[in-house]
Write a protein that holds these residues in place. Structure first.
Motif, PDB file in Angstrom:
ATOM      1  N   ASN A 145      -2.156  -3.599  -5.854  1.00  0.00           N
ATOM      2  CA  ASN A 145      -2.086  -2.683  -4.716  1.00  0.00           C
ATOM      3  C   ASN A 145      -2.726  -1.334  -5.010  1.00  0.00           C
ATOM      4  O   ASN A 145      -2.886  -0.529  -4.104  1.00  0.00           O
ATOM      5  CB  ASN A 145      -0.636  -2.483  -4.263  1.00  0.00           C
ATOM      6  CG  ASN A 145       0.175  -1.723  -5.287  1.00  0.00           C
ATOM      7  OD1 ASN A 145      -0.027  -1.869  -6.494  1.00  0.00           O
ATOM      8  ND2 ASN A 145       1.122  -0.927  -4.830  1.00  0.00           N
ATOM      9  N   ARG A 146      -3.080  -1.102  -6.245  1.00  0.00           N
ATOM     10  CA  ARG A 146      -3.653   0.178  -6.658  1.00  0.00           C
ATOM     11  C   ARG A 146      -4.794  -0.079  -7.644  1.00  0.00           C
ATOM     12  O   ARG A 146      -4.804  -1.082  -8.332  1.00  0.00           O
ATOM     13  CB  ARG A 146      -2.607   1.040  -7.362  1.00  0.00           C
ATOM     14  CG  ARG A 146      -1.383   1.344  -6.538  1.00  0.00           C
ATOM     15  CD  ARG A 146      -1.423   2.803  -6.111  1.00  0.00           C
ATOM     16  NE  ARG A 146      -0.289   3.094  -5.248  1.00  0.00           N
ATOM     17  CZ  ARG A 146      -0.390   3.184  -3.931  1.00  0.00           C
ATOM     18  NH1 ARG A 146      -1.519   3.000  -3.340  1.00  0.00           N
ATOM     19  NH2 ARG A 146       0.659   3.465  -3.195  1.00  0.00           N
ATOM     20  N   PRO A 147      -5.710   0.874  -7.764  1.00  0.00           N
ATOM     21  CA  PRO A 147      -6.733   0.748  -8.800  1.00  0.00           C
ATOM     22  C   PRO A 147      -6.096   0.743 -10.188  1.00  0.00           C
ATOM     23  O   PRO A 147      -5.030   1.317 -10.393  1.00  0.00           O
ATOM     24  CB  PRO A 147      -7.591   2.001  -8.622  1.00  0.00           C
ATOM     25  CG  PRO A 147      -7.326   2.455  -7.219  1.00  0.00           C
ATOM     26  CD  PRO A 147      -5.897   2.065  -6.940  1.00  0.00           C
ATOM     27  N   ALA A 193       0.819  -1.214   0.000  1.00  0.00           N
ATOM     28  CA  ALA A 193       0.000   0.000   0.000  1.00  0.00           C
ATOM     29  C   ALA A 193       0.851   1.261   0.000  1.00  0.00           C
ATOM     30  O   ALA A 193       0.414   2.309  -0.473  1.00  0.00           O
ATOM     31  CB  ALA A 193      -0.938  -0.005   1.199  1.00  0.00           C
ATOM     32  N   SER A 194       2.072   1.169   0.503  1.00  0.00           N
ATOM     33  CA  SER A 194       2.926   2.355   0.588  1.00  0.00           C
ATOM     34  C   SER A 194       3.770   2.577  -0.666  1.00  0.00           C
ATOM     35  O   SER A 194       4.410   3.616  -0.793  1.00  0.00           O
ATOM     36  CB  SER A 194       3.833   2.258   1.812  1.00  0.00           C
ATOM     37  OG  SER A 194       4.793   1.238   1.633  1.00  0.00           O
ATOM     38  N   PRO A 234       4.398   3.653  -4.393  1.00  0.00           N
ATOM     39  CA  PRO A 234       3.670   4.506  -5.332  1.00  0.00           C
ATOM     40  C   PRO A 234       3.435   3.854  -6.702  1.00  0.00           C
ATOM     41  O   PRO A 234       2.596   4.318  -7.459  1.00  0.00           O
ATOM     42  CB  PRO A 234       4.556   5.742  -5.455  1.00  0.00           C
ATOM     43  CG  PRO A 234       5.914   5.273  -5.089  1.00  0.00           C
ATOM     44  CD  PRO A 234       5.732   4.156  -4.099  1.00  0.00           C
ATOM     45  N   SER A 235       4.156   2.804  -7.007  1.00  0.00           N
ATOM     46  CA  SER A 235       3.985   2.100  -8.283  1.00  0.00           C
ATOM     47  C   SER A 235       2.997   0.961  -8.125  1.00  0.00           C
ATOM     48  O   SER A 235       2.680   0.549  -7.012  1.00  0.00           O
ATOM     49  CB  SER A 235       5.327   1.521  -8.749  1.00  0.00           C
ATOM     50  OG  SER A 235       6.272   2.538  -8.921  1.00  0.00           O
ATOM     51  N   TRP A 236       2.547   0.433  -9.254  1.00  0.00           N
ATOM     52  CA  TRP A 236       1.678  -0.729  -9.203  1.00  0.00           C
ATOM     53  C   TRP A 236       2.459  -1.966  -8.794  1.00  0.00           C
ATOM     54  O   TRP A 236       3.587  -2.180  -9.241  1.00  0.00           O
ATOM     55  CB  TRP A 236       1.074  -1.032 -10.566  1.00  0.00           C
ATOM     56  CG  TRP A 236      -0.128  -0.245 -10.939  1.00  0.00           C
ATOM     57  CD1 TRP A 236      -1.171   0.105 -10.131  1.00  0.00           C
ATOM     58  CD2 TRP A 236      -0.424   0.290 -12.215  1.00  0.00           C
ATOM     59  NE1 TRP A 236      -2.097   0.810 -10.838  1.00  0.00           N
ATOM     60  CE2 TRP A 236      -1.659   0.943 -12.130  1.00  0.00           C
ATOM     61  CE3 TRP A 236       0.235   0.282 -13.430  1.00  0.00           C
ATOM     62  CZ2 TRP A 236      -2.255   1.571 -13.209  1.00  0.00           C
ATOM     63  CZ3 TRP A 236      -0.355   0.904 -14.506  1.00  0.00           C
ATOM     64  CH2 TRP A 236      -1.586   1.550 -14.385  1.00  0.00           C
ATOM     65  N   PRO A 290     -11.265  -0.424  -8.411  1.00  0.00           N
ATOM     66  CA  PRO A 290     -10.568  -0.731  -7.162  1.00  0.00           C
ATOM     67  C   PRO A 290      -9.990  -2.146  -7.148  1.00  0.00           C
ATOM     68  O   PRO A 290     -10.525  -3.048  -7.806  1.00  0.00           O
ATOM     69  CB  PRO A 290     -11.648  -0.579  -6.091  1.00  0.00           C
ATOM     70  CG  PRO A 290     -12.939  -0.608  -6.797  1.00  0.00           C
ATOM     71  CD  PRO A 290     -12.695  -0.232  -8.223  1.00  0.00           C
ATOM     72  N   PRO A 291      -8.899  -2.338  -6.416  1.00  0.00           N
ATOM     73  CA  PRO A 291      -8.253  -3.656  -6.365  1.00  0.00           C
ATOM     74  C   PRO A 291      -9.201  -4.801  -6.022  1.00  0.00           C
ATOM     75  O   PRO A 291      -9.067  -5.894  -6.563  1.00  0.00           O
ATOM     76  CB  PRO A 291      -7.181  -3.484  -5.286  1.00  0.00           C
ATOM     77  CG  PRO A 291      -6.839  -2.039  -5.330  1.00  0.00           C
ATOM     78  CD  PRO A 291      -8.152  -1.349  -5.629  1.00  0.00           C
TER      79      PRO A 291
END
Length: 86
Positions: free
Chosen positions: A45-47, A26-27, A29-31, A52-53
């Motif tokens: 971890n990201r949309p 979650a921390s 910044p990349s997928w 949404p995931p």
């Protein structure tokens, strides 16, 4: 005789590691996308494309992005499979 205490200890340790992974992911910044060998998403971890995931599991990234981004995903996936590296 089966030691239920040992099993519970191991399950707790697995859950702790799972939570640590999710927190770290979650921390970033990349997928981070984990997929099966057919490219279906098992974890993100990201949309992706605003999805949404929680709604991505079992689906292909191609469904959520434009053609250029889909091609980029496909090439990265194929390269990772071929070289076993990311």
């Amino acid at each position: 005789c089966y030691d239920i205490d040992e099993r519970m200890r191991l399950e707790g340790a697995v859950e702790l590691e799972r939570q640590r992974f999710l927190s770290a992911a979650a921390s970033v910044p990349s997928w981070i996308i984990l997929s099966d060998r057919e490219g279906r998403i098992e974890f993100a971890n990201r949309p992706i494309g605003g999805v949404p995931p929680s709604e991505l599991r079992g689906r292909s990234p191609d469904e959520f992005v434009g053609p250029e981004e889909a091609l980029r995903f496909r090439r990265a996936f194929e390269a990772a499979i071929a070289t076993r590296e990311v």
